[in-house]
Motif scaffolding. Structure first.
Motif, PDB file in Angstrom:
ATOM      1  N   ASP A 135      35.733 -57.413  59.615  1.00 50.73           N
ATOM      2  CA  ASP A 135      36.239 -56.324  58.469  1.00 50.73           C
ATOM      3  C   ASP A 135      35.896 -55.010  58.916  1.00 50.73           C
ATOM      4  O   ASP A 135      34.538 -54.812  59.177  1.00 50.73           O
ATOM      5  CB  ASP A 135      36.144 -56.685  57.067  1.00 50.73           C
ATOM      6  N   TYR A 136      36.584 -53.838  58.776  1.00 52.67           N
ATOM      7  CA  TYR A 136      36.181 -52.442  59.253  1.00 52.67           C
ATOM      8  C   TYR A 136      37.238 -51.686  58.523  1.00 52.67           C
ATOM      9  O   TYR A 136      38.233 -52.182  58.178  1.00 52.67           O
ATOM     10  CB  TYR A 136      36.208 -52.211  60.772  1.00 52.67           C
ATOM     11  N   GLN A 137      36.842 -50.526  57.934  1.00 49.05           N
ATOM     12  CA  GLN A 137      37.624 -49.297  57.391  1.00 49.05           C
ATOM     13  C   GLN A 137      37.098 -48.102  58.107  1.00 49.05           C
ATOM     14  O   GLN A 137      36.054 -47.729  58.356  1.00 49.05           O
ATOM     15  CB  GLN A 137      37.511 -49.300  56.051  1.00 49.05           C
ATOM     16  N   VAL A 138      38.276 -47.200  58.399  1.00 46.44           N
ATOM     17  CA  VAL A 138      38.030 -45.915  58.943  1.00 46.44           C
ATOM     18  C   VAL A 138      38.709 -45.145  58.030  1.00 46.44           C
ATOM     19  O   VAL A 138      39.920 -45.118  57.679  1.00 46.44           O
ATOM     20  CB  VAL A 138      38.448 -45.728  60.554  1.00 46.44           C
ATOM     21  N   LYS A 139      37.725 -44.125  57.004  1.00 44.62           N
ATOM     22  CA  LYS A 139      38.402 -43.275  55.939  1.00 44.62           C
ATOM     23  C   LYS A 139      38.121 -41.895  56.590  1.00 44.62           C
ATOM     24  O   LYS A 139      36.796 -41.562  56.888  1.00 44.62           O
ATOM     25  CB  LYS A 139      37.639 -43.637  54.991  1.00 44.62           C
ATOM     26  N   ILE A 140      39.110 -41.140  56.242  1.00 40.48           N
ATOM     27  CA  ILE A 140      38.943 -39.584  56.576  1.00 40.48           C
ATOM     28  C   ILE A 140      39.217 -38.912  55.162  1.00 40.48           C
ATOM     29  O   ILE A 140      40.274 -39.252  54.578  1.00 40.48           O
ATOM     30  CB  ILE A 140      40.060 -39.239  57.607  1.00 40.48           C
ATOM     31  N   PHE A 141      38.279 -38.096  54.776  1.00 38.03           N
ATOM     32  CA  PHE A 141      38.487 -37.343  53.625  1.00 38.03           C
ATOM     33  C   PHE A 141      38.722 -36.067  53.757  1.00 38.03           C
ATOM     34  O   PHE A 141      38.488 -35.152  54.373  1.00 38.03           O
ATOM     35  CB  PHE A 141      36.880 -37.109  52.966  1.00 38.03           C
ATOM     36  N   PRO A 142      40.198 -35.747  53.243  1.00 40.86           N
ATOM     37  CA  PRO A 142      40.666 -34.322  53.349  1.00 40.86           C
ATOM     38  C   PRO A 142      39.949 -33.190  53.039  1.00 40.86           C
ATOM     39  O   PRO A 142      39.116 -33.126  51.952  1.00 40.86           O
ATOM     40  CB  PRO A 142      41.890 -34.590  52.396  1.00 40.86           C
ATOM     41  N   GLY A 143      39.985 -32.078  53.677  1.00 44.17           N
ATOM     42  CA  GLY A 143      39.177 -30.755  53.369  1.00 44.17           C
ATOM     43  C   GLY A 143      37.669 -30.988  53.500  1.00 44.17           C
ATOM     44  O   GLY A 143      37.047 -29.818  53.290  1.00 44.17           O
ATOM     45  N   GLN A 144      37.281 -32.057  54.051  1.00 40.56           N
ATOM     46  CA  GLN A 144      35.706 -32.244  54.149  1.00 40.56           C
ATOM     47  C   GLN A 144      35.280 -32.056  55.541  1.00 40.56           C
ATOM     48  O   GLN A 144      36.045 -32.172  56.622  1.00 40.56           O
ATOM     49  CB  GLN A 144      35.149 -33.365  53.700  1.00 40.56           C
TER      50      GLN A 144
ATOM     51  N   SER B 248      29.326 -57.181  62.354  1.00 42.93           N
ATOM     52  CA  SER B 248      29.067 -56.979  61.021  1.00 42.93           C
ATOM     53  C   SER B 248      30.135 -55.912  60.569  1.00 42.93           C
ATOM     54  O   SER B 248      30.480 -54.824  61.217  1.00 42.93           O
ATOM     55  CB  SER B 248      27.815 -56.573  60.392  1.00 42.93           C
ATOM     56  N   PRO B 249      30.873 -56.238  59.157  1.00 38.32           N
ATOM     57  CA  PRO B 249      31.609 -55.321  58.740  1.00 38.32           C
ATOM     58  C   PRO B 249      31.294 -53.848  58.472  1.00 38.32           C
ATOM     59  O   PRO B 249      30.035 -53.830  58.053  1.00 38.32           O
ATOM     60  CB  PRO B 249      32.002 -55.974  57.230  1.00 38.32           C
ATOM     61  N   THR B 250      32.053 -52.936  58.876  1.00 37.53           N
ATOM     62  CA  THR B 250      31.497 -51.648  58.909  1.00 37.53           C
ATOM     63  C   THR B 250      32.568 -50.704  58.344  1.00 37.53           C
ATOM     64  O   THR B 250      33.846 -50.692  58.663  1.00 37.53           O
ATOM     65  CB  THR B 250      31.067 -51.108  60.395  1.00 37.53           C
ATOM     66  N   LEU B 251      32.216 -49.921  57.453  1.00 40.11           N
ATOM     67  CA  LEU B 251      32.993 -48.703  56.934  1.00 40.11           C
ATOM     68  C   LEU B 251      32.454 -47.234  57.790  1.00 40.11           C
ATOM     69  O   LEU B 251      31.214 -46.916  57.803  1.00 40.11           O
ATOM     70  CB  LEU B 251      32.760 -48.300  55.414  1.00 40.11           C
ATOM     71  N   PHE B 252      33.481 -46.554  58.218  1.00 40.65           N
ATOM     72  CA  PHE B 252      33.109 -45.297  58.869  1.00 40.65           C
ATOM     73  C   PHE B 252      33.845 -44.397  58.161  1.00 40.65           C
ATOM     74  O   PHE B 252      35.124 -44.507  57.736  1.00 40.65           O
ATOM     75  CB  PHE B 252      33.902 -45.161  60.332  1.00 40.65           C
ATOM     76  N   ILE B 253      32.988 -43.275  57.802  1.00 38.39           N
ATOM     77  CA  ILE B 253      33.620 -42.083  57.031  1.00 38.39           C
ATOM     78  C   ILE B 253      33.376 -40.802  57.706  1.00 38.39           C
ATOM     79  O   ILE B 253      32.485 -40.537  58.390  1.00 38.39           O
ATOM     80  CB  ILE B 253      32.667 -42.147  55.665  1.00 38.39           C
ATOM     81  N   PHE B 254      34.706 -40.102  57.655  1.00 36.73           N
ATOM     82  CA  PHE B 254      34.703 -38.717  58.341  1.00 36.73           C
ATOM     83  C   PHE B 254      35.075 -37.786  57.466  1.00 36.73           C
ATOM     84  O   PHE B 254      35.758 -38.128  56.528  1.00 36.73           O
ATOM     85  CB  PHE B 254      35.438 -39.051  59.653  1.00 36.73           C
ATOM     86  N   GLY B 255      35.018 -36.546  57.833  1.00 37.65           N
ATOM     87  CA  GLY B 255      35.673 -35.521  57.104  1.00 37.65           C
ATOM     88  C   GLY B 255      36.637 -35.048  57.919  1.00 37.65           C
ATOM     89  O   GLY B 255      36.674 -34.631  59.378  1.00 37.65           O
ATOM     90  N   GLU B 256      37.827 -34.484  57.328  1.00 41.03           N
ATOM     91  CA  GLU B 256      38.756 -33.948  57.891  1.00 41.03           C
ATOM     92  C   GLU B 256      38.826 -32.781  58.752  1.00 41.03           C
ATOM     93  O   GLU B 256      39.218 -32.483  59.946  1.00 41.03           O
ATOM     94  CB  GLU B 256      40.058 -33.861  56.946  1.00 41.03           C
ATOM     95  N   ASN B 257      37.772 -31.993  58.265  1.00 38.11           N
ATOM     96  CA  ASN B 257      37.626 -30.847  59.020  1.00 38.11           C
ATOM     97  C   ASN B 257      36.179 -30.532  59.827  1.00 38.11           C
ATOM     98  O   ASN B 257      35.669 -29.556  59.793  1.00 38.11           O
ATOM     99  CB  ASN B 257      37.493 -29.591  57.959  1.00 38.11           C
ATOM    100  N   ASP B 258      35.961 -31.796  60.268  1.00 45.79           N
ATOM    101  CA  ASP B 258      34.546 -31.825  60.830  1.00 45.79           C
ATOM    102  C   ASP B 258      34.953 -30.992  62.218  1.00 45.79           C
ATOM    103  O   ASP B 258      35.459 -32.005  63.125  1.00 45.79           O
ATOM    104  CB  ASP B 258      34.221 -33.254  61.172  1.00 45.79           C
ATOM    105  N   HIS B 259      34.334 -30.176  62.506  1.00 47.80           N
ATOM    106  CA  HIS B 259      34.365 -29.306  63.890  1.00 47.80           C
ATOM    107  C   HIS B 259      33.687 -29.994  64.932  1.00 47.80           C
ATOM    108  O   HIS B 259      33.656 -29.519  65.959  1.00 47.80           O
ATOM    109  CB  HIS B 259      34.169 -27.931  63.521  1.00 47.80           C
ATOM    110  N   LEU B 260      32.728 -31.003  64.717  1.00 51.48           N
ATOM    111  CA  LEU B 260      31.955 -31.666  65.550  1.00 51.48           C
ATOM    112  C   LEU B 260      32.639 -32.899  66.108  1.00 51.48           C
ATOM    113  O   LEU B 260      32.311 -33.392  67.186  1.00 51.48           O
ATOM    114  CB  LEU B 260      30.607 -32.160  65.151  1.00 51.48           C
ATOM    115  N   ILE B 261      33.512 -33.463  65.304  1.00 52.53           N
ATOM    116  CA  ILE B 261      34.040 -34.995  65.537  1.00 52.53           C
ATOM    117  C   ILE B 261      35.769 -34.755  65.416  1.00 52.53           C
ATOM    118  O   ILE B 261      36.444 -34.708  64.415  1.00 52.53           O
ATOM    119  CB  ILE B 261      33.839 -36.029  64.718  1.00 52.53           C
TER     120      ILE B 261
END
Length: 245
Positions: free
Chosen positions: A201-210, A169-182
């Motif tokens: 469909d998929y998307q991997v999105k990294i949020f700056p400073g988060q 299934s289509p999946t959106l992956f959201i991460f934080g740029e400063n995630d010290h665990l990932i």
């Protein structure tokens, strides 16, 4: 959740003072928090908890947000009554604590949940949203369960030794740029593997400073820099679900 290379718990961040708009229901051997949309809908979202459990007000707030956007939202207790992680515990006991709480050991409960939603509420299309521990579970269900029509995985740990990239299934992956665990190299590896093997469909999105947990465990009014990123991540979640469900 934690970096698989060095397991340790994440910080809870800002715990919301929030009561929730829904109700608790019993489904076979587990409980769930259920909140209905303003108007009846045949679309539902399973909201999967982080390590702090299904009763965390922050997670129920997200379930209420999904309901306000037209979905029947349900947050099950996938720990099955076992005590969730508590920030006051000694982190050295975390590996032992999570031994009987694996995010990939939820198939039985998911099947019961799907039946409940169909029989009790006439649900026809189902999506999944998960945070941290629940982000891993969301990735797992998007890979394994064809009944899931869309998923949004928030900062779920990536286990590179497990081949779960041919998503159903289509999946959106959201991460934080400063995630010290990932680490970002793990996020890059996830994206590369999805590009090679995923046919939906998929998307991997990294949020700056988060950092870890930013979309549901950080108060948006704390920082004018963080607020637009938090709101954008939540809007991305809604838009992704609207597109595919």
């Amino acid at each position: 959740m934690a970096n698989e290379a060095r397991p340790c718990p994440c910080d809870i961040g800002d715990r919301m003072e929030y009561g929730g708009l829904g109700q608790e229901v019993q489904i076979e051997h587990f409980k769930a928090y259920l909140v209905k949309p303003p108007e009846a809908s045949d679309k539902a979202i399973i909201v999967i908890q982080d390590i702090f459990g299904w009763e965390l007000p922050n997670t129920r707030y997200m379930a209420d947000m999904l309901a306000a956007n037209g979905y029947l939202a349900i947050c099950p207790d996938f720990f099955l009554g076992k005590e969730p992680w508590n920030s006051s515990r000694d982190w050295s006991s975390f590996t032992e604590w999570r031994e009987d709480k694996k995010p990939t050991n939820i198939d039985k409960e998911v099947n019961l949940l799907l039946r409940f939603l169909k029989e009790q509420y006439g649900v026809k299309r189902i999506g999944v949203v998960g945070f941290c521990w629940g982000g891993i579970a969301t990735h797992y269900l998007a890979f394994r369960n064809p009944e899931v029509k869309a998923g949004v995985s928030f900062y779920g740990i990536i286990k590179l030794d497990e081949d779960r990239y041919d998503l159903k299934s289509p999946t959106l992956f959201i991460f934080g740029e400063n995630d010290h665990l990932i680490p970002l190299d793990q996020v890059s590896a996830l994206e590369a593997n999805l590009k090679e093997k995923c046919t939906v469909d998929y998307q991997v999105k990294i949020f700056p400073g988060q950092d870890h947990g930013f979309a549901h465990r950080k108060r948006e009014d704390i920082s004018p820099t963080d607020e637009p990123k938090i709101l954008e991540a939540r809007a991305d979640m809604i838009n992704w679900l609207n597109k595919y469900i």
